[in-house]
Every structure is written in C-alpha cells, then in structure tokens.
Design a protein around this motif. Structure first.
Motif, short mmCIF file in Angstrom:
data_model
loop_
_atom_site.label_atom_id
_atom_site.label_comp_id
_atom_site.label_asym_id
_atom_site.label_seq_id
_atom_site.Cartn_x
_atom_site.Cartn_y
_atom_site.Cartn_z
N ALA A 76 -18.21 3.26 -20.67
CA ALA A 76 -16.79 2.97 -20.46
C ALA A 76 -16.10 2.61 -21.78
O ALA A 76 -14.94 2.98 -22.00
N VAL A 93 -16.46 9.35 -16.92
CA VAL A 93 -17.57 8.44 -17.21
C VAL A 93 -18.61 8.58 -16.11
O VAL A 93 -18.29 8.50 -14.93
N GLY A 100 -23.78 0.58 -15.17
CA GLY A 100 -22.38 0.19 -15.07
C GLY A 100 -22.15 -1.21 -14.53
O GLY A 100 -21.11 -1.82 -14.81
N THR A 108 -17.23 -2.34 -17.64
CA THR A 108 -16.69 -1.81 -16.39
C THR A 108 -15.47 -2.60 -15.93
O THR A 108 -14.42 -2.02 -15.64
N VAL A 111 -12.46 -2.08 -18.42
CA VAL A 111 -11.83 -0.75 -18.43
C VAL A 111 -10.96 -0.60 -17.17
O VAL A 111 -9.90 0.03 -17.20
N ILE A 120 -14.29 7.56 -13.30
CA ILE A 120 -15.58 6.89 -13.44
C ILE A 120 -16.40 7.13 -12.18
O ILE A 120 -15.99 6.72 -11.09
N ALA A 195 -7.51 4.25 -14.14
CA ALA A 195 -8.96 4.18 -14.01
C ALA A 195 -9.33 4.48 -12.55
O ALA A 195 -9.10 3.66 -11.67
#
Lengths: 335, 621
Positions: A76, A93, A100, A108, A111, A120, A195
């Motif tokens: 990340a 990601v 993670g 994590t 982000v 992600i 995100a």
C-alpha cells in the motif's frame, strides 16, 4: 488518459508460469482480474500491480502490465508513491490477511484514511500459506494451526470493520470461487475514485481447506450468503424468501410470508449512504455473511487533493525559475 | 562543483550569545548566570554588558533596551565576540535594536507574547516581524515565554507582576538546555540570593526548569558552524543552513534531470527541516509526502522511482534502521532513490539533538544479504547542496540507491553558499530506453552496468520487478545457483564502477610527508583548521577529507602511500578506521575519536596530531 487499445483477457497474462497450488482460489481471482481489465478502458502500460509478500503477492509476475513484487506488508505504501508520482495510472494492490492486516496493517489503515485512489484486493484465506500454516489476524478463535496447536487465542479482525473504522469509502466482499461477481466488483472498484477495498474469501486448499464452504459452496451458499446490489432488496435464500430488516438497532433475518412479513418490510441496500452505521452492521453479520459492494461513497481522493494543492500553489506563486529562487532574499557579492 | 570550496572554516569552538530585553527584564542577571555556569564547566568566558543610560527607561521603548553579551569558548578568548550565534529578544524593541548584529542563518529566540500591537508600535514596527517574513533569514524560535512562565507558577499564589519576574529564568532554562549547561549553579544562586524568600526561590527554580523542559521537548539545536566570509572565493553568496541546502540540491537535481521530485518522509530530529523546506515548494513540482512511518517513507519513494520520479527519503539513524529492508528492495530492483541520513547521537534513541558520525557502518552494511549501495557524505552546510545534487545524479545515471550522510551539526549549521546557476551544474542523463525491440528490463549499459529505466506510461516496456532474485537480462525470478552468484557480483561491480565518475581525492596542506589526517563528513571544518595550524608550525601534515565512502575515489591508495602515518578522525569509535584498514591495507593507521555528542575542537585535534608525530610506533587510541 483513457485507453484506446482493445484487449482480451489473454493480453493481460504474462509469459510466466503460474505457480499456485492446484485448486487454489488464487487462480480464479487472477482470471477474474484478467477478465475485468479489458473492460476498464485503460491501456496496459497505464496499469500497475503492486504486492507485498505471501502466496497472493506473486500475482504481479503473472500480469502483462507494470508491476512490483514488494516487501512484506508494504504494498500500500509503495502504491501510494506510484500514484503520487503519476496520478493518471490505474494502480492495484494485491495483498493477503497476513501481509495487509498483520505486518502491513499500519499502511492499510492509512492508505484507506487518506483515500488514495487504488484498488486493493485482500486475499483473505484466514491462514498463512507461504510460511506453511500459521494462524493469521483473521484466523478464528480456537483454530488449530502450526503455530497454535492448542487453539488460536488471538481474536480475529473483521476486515470490513477495519476498513470502515479507517473511514473507508469503498468496501466489497466476494466469494473466491465466484469469478463473475469478482470481475464485476473489480470493474466497479476501478470506476470508483478513492481507496476501493475488496475482501475476497479465498480458500486455501492446503492449510485451511473449506474455511468458507458454508458461504461459498453451491449448495450451502444461498442460505448463508447475501449478495448485495445497490438499490436492490436485501433478499437471499434458496427460495429467495429470506431478507434483512431493522429491528431497533439490530439487523434481523426474516422470512417473507411468515408472521405477516412482506417484501416491503425488507431493507433496500444503499451503498452510497455517507452514514456508515448500516454498513457496519452489514459487515459484522455472520449469518448470512454479506457480500457484494457494501459501501461506495465518493469523496475527494488523496491524489486529487495533492495535485490540486500543487496546482493552486503553481497558480499563486509567480512563475519563478530555480535561478531566480536562489537569488531571492538576502545575498552578497564577494570579490 | 568538483573539489572543495577553498575557504577557511573556523568551527564553533566558541559561542556568542546576547540577551536583550527591557531594562526591567533582568537580562544582566541572566547573562551573568550563563557566563558563571559556563566558567564553572571549564569554559573561558568573556562578557559585555550593555545597560541603558536610564535606570528605568519607559517599558518597551527602544532606549530602554538592556543587553548582555557573552562569549564562551574552550580556548583563551579576549573579546565577547563579533557576530552573534544566538540573540534572545524579550520584546520588539530588543529585537529592533539588536537584530543587526545577528548574521543570517543564526538563531533568534523571542518572547512571542510580547509582540503585541502596543509593543510593536513602541518599537516602531509597522507590521509584526514574526509574521511579515522579514526574519526569514534567521532560525526564529518564537516561544510564548510570558504565558508559559505564568502557567508554570500559577499555583504559587504570586501576583502577576511577581510571576512575570521569572520570565528571564524561563528563558535561561531554554538556553541552558540548548548548550547542555547544568542548572545546579543557578539554583544554588537562588538559594543564596533569596535566602529568606522561599517563594521567590521556588518561582525562579520552577521557571528555569520549565524553560529547560520546553527546549528539550522542542528538541532545539544550536546553530554553530561559522565561516569567515573573508576567505571565500569570488562570487555571489547567501547564507544557507545544511538541511535547506540539502533540500535545494535535490530541487536543482530534479530540474536538471527534467524530473519531478518526490519525497517520502517521516518526521525525525534532526532531519525534519528537509521535509519542512521541501513542502514549501509544490510550485517547483516537488511532491513532499509525510508518510505514516519511516518504512512508508522509503517504500513510497521506491514506488515513485518505479513510476519515473526522482525519489528521495530523509531520516536519521533510528529511521535508517527501519528503512533497511526497503533499501535492499531498491538495490535489488535497481531503482534510483536517494536516502538522506542526518546522523545524530546513537545508539537507539540516543541523543537526538547531538551530533555524531556513528551511522557509517549501518549505512554501508545495515541490510540483509549482499546489498552494496553508494554511500557518500557532505562535509559542510553549503556542501549539502552539492552532495544532494551529486547523490541524485549518481542514483539516476547508475540506477542504484545512494545513501547521503550528513549530521546534526552541519544540518543545523549555516555558512555562506556560493549560489549555483542551474546552467552551471553538470548534466544529469536519465536512462529511459527508446527501442522496444527485444528490450529487457535488466539490460545493462556496458560501461556502468546500469540497467534501463522504463516506467509506467511507456508502452511496450511493461515489466515486473521485485525482491526475489532476478535472472540477468530478463529480470524474471530465477533461483539458479550460478545466476545468483553472477547477480550478486554484477550488483557489487555496478556500484564499484561509480568510482570512475567520482572526483579525485584531494589533499589539502602538505601533499606528502609525515602525517595524513583523514576525515569524512561534518568534521571538515575542525580538521581543516587543525591541519592549517599544524602547517603553520612547519610540520608536513595533509588533510584528505572523504566525500565518497563507497566506492572510494580511485586515487585513494596513491594519496595514502605518500604519508608516513595516517590518522583517521571521527565522531564515533572508529568506523571509517575499520573500513580503511580492510579496504586500504598496508598503511600505518592511527585514530582519533570523540563520542560526546559534540564536534571536534581544533585544540584537541592539534594536541593529538602532535602526540602522533612524536610517537615512534602505531598506538591504538
């Protein structure tokens, strides 16, 4: 920077031999991503896959895009650098429950808090695979593993709670054996600015086989999994007669046609509601487990804010060369 | 930029401080206490009180300003000093009448609470100098002295006026911390002077301690480095601090390379000022990102380097330890990043505001596996500009991480910097491939062994990199025994070949003779002065000061061979000494080390050099 090139899923595969255990859900995820990418309208050179360490993190090697196989837990953070360097890129990601949520947990949550425009994908198999079978931060209490022979005594994270608790704007959950649902969620994640966090319930055939059978198996899935779609009623069940309604501050499973319950009593899913209260309840639910895009609320992204601030400063500061800059202020001449 | 600026550097063997305030502020007492404490700690002291003519001039007025100047030194001094290192101004009038004696780059401490509209008017200020940018050239520490003093004494039951009498002791507490003075003498003084007034003793003691703790929490660091402009070459200059020069060097390198500059960093003393400087310049397309931790600082830089930016990360020793694994990734993926370590006193958290050179071995070897990178060091505040530029050039042209060492002493010190025009700086040629036919990500330049730099957005060059061992050429994962050995050797050789692009090691003073003084990094000023002193007594002593530590300049062995004895001087227990014995064997090595969080003084260096010259055989220090 929209893509003008047309691709099929084969164009997205690299020439490297895929080396996961036969029967692993990772294959399904890989194929779903490769199928989703031709649909997102981006050129291959503008797509980057970034991973940490773990079984899932081999993923970038199998993609015919740009990619970094990073170090444990840091995908990340690496991805944040890629995105700030070039905000036009489509950045993905690839991480796991160990990568993670344990060693990379800090990156994590940050982000997500910053809302960096990334996709992600968390391969959650509730076990450490690459290091051969230790418990992970999502392993269940009591679970016997290589490093918990008498039962795991560390209560697990629920990734959905962690994401929403970090002010997550996009959270989806999906079965690791459901290629079609995955591909459609990946496409939505790419469209979403911010995100976008997708938890895949991924079966590890070697160290934690059957962990998600209750939810993922064709026979048991209908009664145990509720796949949400925005604007649709929260209905599930083999006979499509079960649903969720609010009873006070609790979600309640009800059966349509029993005790005077009609379809009108069933909640309608609103993924775009800025208030995360109901989304929290949905990610916490265990029976049925809730999948699909649970939350998708757009806000300015970190990379947008970053670029906007930079451009505002460029507009505000009179154009100045480096030479002018270093001469500004107090200087003196020496002979 | 090759070679060193030929100037005479006189290091801070002495410090000049002026306390200035209203005549009722007790500046004479404050200054005297500082001088007495310093004298008790073994310093030579010279003081210069400057009272106003009136015993009690109107408060806040220009002619009511009282000053007390003190110079402390580790050697005999005869004057209270010319240029100030630190000015303490308790109100706007004190600032107005004294600021002219404070050279740019030096530290200014003011009582921010006293900068009221009324006091500003009395001092003749039209705008508040703390806000209008007129003090930008100084390191301004604006402390709410009045508020803080009052808060420290609230429960003592004193009236407001009595409480505010301890403002000077609060301020003295700050200065004591900055210069590492003990509070004991002054507290003893309170007990003697206010024998029958326990409340006054308590108030002054508390204020002194409160100021001391405040400075500790702010991690205030003195500016000390000083260069006499009279010895600089021709040109246009400005005063610059080391950390600012580092930041500007990177901006210049990015401009020169035609790249955007990315900084990923996590705040840490004494490196944070580089971050503070770079966040000011988004208009130069500088992207400064404050990350969640040290590891995210360096890994975001790796991501940015992969995506085509000139990417850097800045830290100090503890942060470098955290970044170790990621620097290994940058080395393995052969991406161009620059890591700046502004060294401070270690180990562990150590002494954050004190200087030391004890990260050298960590910089060289602090990673798992065989992971050589380029290690270099800046030798003065202004040199930080050149070294940051050079580090960027090497990283980009050789496709390797470069670790630049500075230290708290030069980072917070300032000196005149000869302003560089962008056009006069060396070109930086980045390594983007053009021809995609049969292109491979680990294709290398035959001379330098640097690989190509293809990044996202470049069609036809899509590729993957990672921390697993690579196959030479294709970059695919490969764990074959012979390939691994070949790759380990190639990566080491690539870094070794950087030496071809480095300036030769220059010798100052005697070009051959009895004793070669060897140093690296921020000790340059003291070593330079000490070697000059030795020269003036007729001894054949030279100075070889290293800017490049790995690889070393190609002529290092030639230089060393011209001297009978070599003394390696460092602010650690002998880290470079250790490296030299292994890499440059066959010489008669001595060492001189100091591990006190303080820079060398010229006196202790010359004493040691004379001792070595007099000795017949190698002595272990």
């Amino acid at each position: 920077m929209t893509g003008e090139k047309k691709y099929t899923y084969k164009d997205m595969a690299s020439d490297q031999e895929v080396r996961w255990c036969p029967g692993c859900d990772d294959y399904v995820i890989l194929r779903s991503v490769q199928k989703a990418l031709p649909e997102i309208g981006r050129n291959r050179e503008d797509i980057v896959f970034i991973s940490g360490i773990g079984c899932s993190s081999r993923f970038p090697y199998y993609m015919n895009t740009y990619g970094i196989h990073g170090i444990h837990g840091r995908a990340a953070a690496i991805a944040t650098g890629v995105k700030l360097a070039n905000p036009e890129l489509s950045v993905w990601v690839i991480t796991g429950d160990g990568d993670g949520l344990a060693i990379g947990g800090n990156h994590t949550i940050h982000v997500i808090r910053r809302n960096v425009d990334l996709n992600i994908i968390l391969f959650n198999n509730e076990i450490y695979g690459l290091t051969k079978g230790q418990f992970s931060p999502t392993s269940l209490l009591g679970q016997r593993t290589k490093s918990s022979p008498f039962g795991n005594i560390q209560p697990p994270f629920n990734p959905g709670e962690l994401v929403l608790g970090s002010n997550g704007r996009f959270f989806a959950r999906v079965s690791g054996n459901s290629a079609k649902e995955m591909a459609s969620i990946f496409i939505e994640a790419e469209k979403f600015k911010g995100a976008a966090f997708i938890e895949v319930l991924q079966n590890c055939v070697i160290f934690n086989d059957g962990a998600f059978d209750k939810y993922n198996d064709k026979k048991t899935r209908p009664d145990n999994q509720l796949y949400l779609e925005h604007g649709q009623k929260m209905i599930f069940g083999a006979e499509r007669n079960k649903g969720l309604r609010l009873n006070g501050l609790k979600l309640e499973v009800v059966t349509i046609g029993e005790n005077g319950i009609t379809e009108d009593d069933i909640l309608v899913h609103d993924a775009h509601n800025p208030d995360p209260t109901l989304h929290f309840m949905l990610v916490r639910l265990e029976s049925p487990i809730v999948t699909g895009i649970i939350r998708a609320v757009e806000e300015p992204t970190f990379d947008q804010r970053f670029t906007q601030q930079m451009e505002a400063r460029m507009a505000a500061v009179k154009e100045m060369s480096f030479d002018e800059f270093v001469m500004a202020g107090e200087t003196f001449e020496l002979e | 930029m090759d070679g060193k600026i030929s100037h005479k550097a006189s290091t801070a063997d002495s410090v000049v401080i002026r306390f200035a305030g209203d005549s009722g502020d007790g500046m004479q007492l404050t200054g005297t206490q500082f001088a007495d404490t310093s004298a008790l700690m073994g310093n030579d002291v010279a003081t210069f009180p400057n009272y106003p003519a009136e015993i009690r001039a109107p408060q806040g007025s220009l002619f009511g300003v009282s000053g007390f100047q003190v110079q402390i030194a580790d050697h005999d001094i005869t004057t209270p000093g010319d240029d100030l290192d630190l000015l303490v101004a308790m109100n706007p009038a004190a600032l107005k009448t004294n600021i002219k004696d404070l050279p740019p780059g030096k530290m200014l401490i003011v009582d921010a609470d006293s900068f009221t509209a009324k006091n500003l008017k009395k001092a003749g200020y039209e705008t508040n100098p703390l806000e209008d940018g007129s003090l930008d050239a100084y390191r301004v520490i604006a402390v709410p002295v009045t508020t803080n003093t009052r808060n420290a004494l609230l429960d003592l039951g004193l009236d407001n006026k009595s409480m505010l009498r301890s403002r000077n002791m609060y301020t003295l507490g700050i200065i004591y911390w900055i210069y590492g003075r003990s509070l004991d003498h002054t507290i003893a003084f309170f007990h003697k002077k206010f024998k029958n007034k326990p409340k006054v003793i308590e108030a002054n003691t508390r204020a002194l301690r409160a100021g001391n703790i405040y400075a500790e929490n702010l991690e205030l660091i003195p500016t000390t480095y000083q260069v006499r402009p009279a010895h600089l070459g021709k040109g246009r200059y400005r005063i610059i601090m080391g950390n600012t020069a580092t930041a500007w060097g990177f901006i210049a390198a990015a401009k020169k390379a035609g790249k955007e500059l990315f900084l990923g960093s996590y705040p840490i003393t004494p490196a944070s000022d580089i971050l503070h400087e770079l966040v000011k310049h988004p208009h130069f397309r500088v992207k400064a990102f404050q990350a969640e931790d040290e590891i995210a600082g360096v890994t975001s830089a790796i991501g940015a380097a992969f995506a085509g930016d000139l990417a850097i990360t800045t830290t100090s020793g503890p942060g470098l330890a955290l970044k170790g694994e990621a620097i290994g990734l940058a080395m393995m993926t052969e991406l161009p990043i620059v890591i700046v370590d502004v060294q401070r006193g270690g180990p562990s958290t150590g002494m954050p505001t004190k200087t030391e050179q004890s990260d050298l071995l960590q910089a060289l070897y602090g990673r798992n596996g065989e992971s050589p990178i380029v290690v270099m060091a800046a030798h003065s505040p202004a040199d930080c500009f050149d070294m940051a530029f050079r580090a960027s050039k090497i990283a980009l042209e050789h496709m390797t991480p470069v670790l630049l060492l500075t230290d708290g002493y030069i980072a917070n010190g300032s000196e005149p910097w000869r302003i560089e025009k962008l056009a006069d700086l060396p070109e930086i040629k980045t390594r983007e491939p053009e021809n995609r036919d049969n292109w491979m990500p680990y294709r290398r330049d035959k001379e330098t062994l640097a690989r190509d730099w293809a990044y996202p957005g470049m069609a036809g060059f899509e590729h993957r990199v990672g921390g697993l061992e690579k196959e030479e050429g294709s970059g695919n994962v490969n764990m074959q025994p012979l390939n691994h050995e070949e790759m380990v050797r190639i990566r080491a050789e690539k870094v070794r070949r950087v030496a071809k692009d480095l300036p030769r090691l220059e010798v100052e003073g005697a070009r051959e003779g009895e004793l070669l003084v060897v140093g690296w990094g921020g000790t340059y000023g003291a070593l330079h002065s000490a070697v000059q002193n030795m020269q003036s007594t007729g001894r054949k002593v030279g100075l070889a000061h290293f800017n490049y530590i790995h690889p070393m300049p190609e002529n290092t062995a030639d230089v060393f061979a011209r001297f009978d004895k070599i003394v390696v001087c460092e602010l650690n227990t002998g880290q470079f000494f250790k490296v030299l014995q292994f890499e440059q064997p066959g010489h008669k090595y001595y060492k001189y080390n100091k591990i006190q969080g303080l820079p060398f003084t010229v006196t202790e260096l010359t004493n040691r050099f004379n001792q070595i010259l007099a000795s017949g055989h190698t002595i272990e220090a």
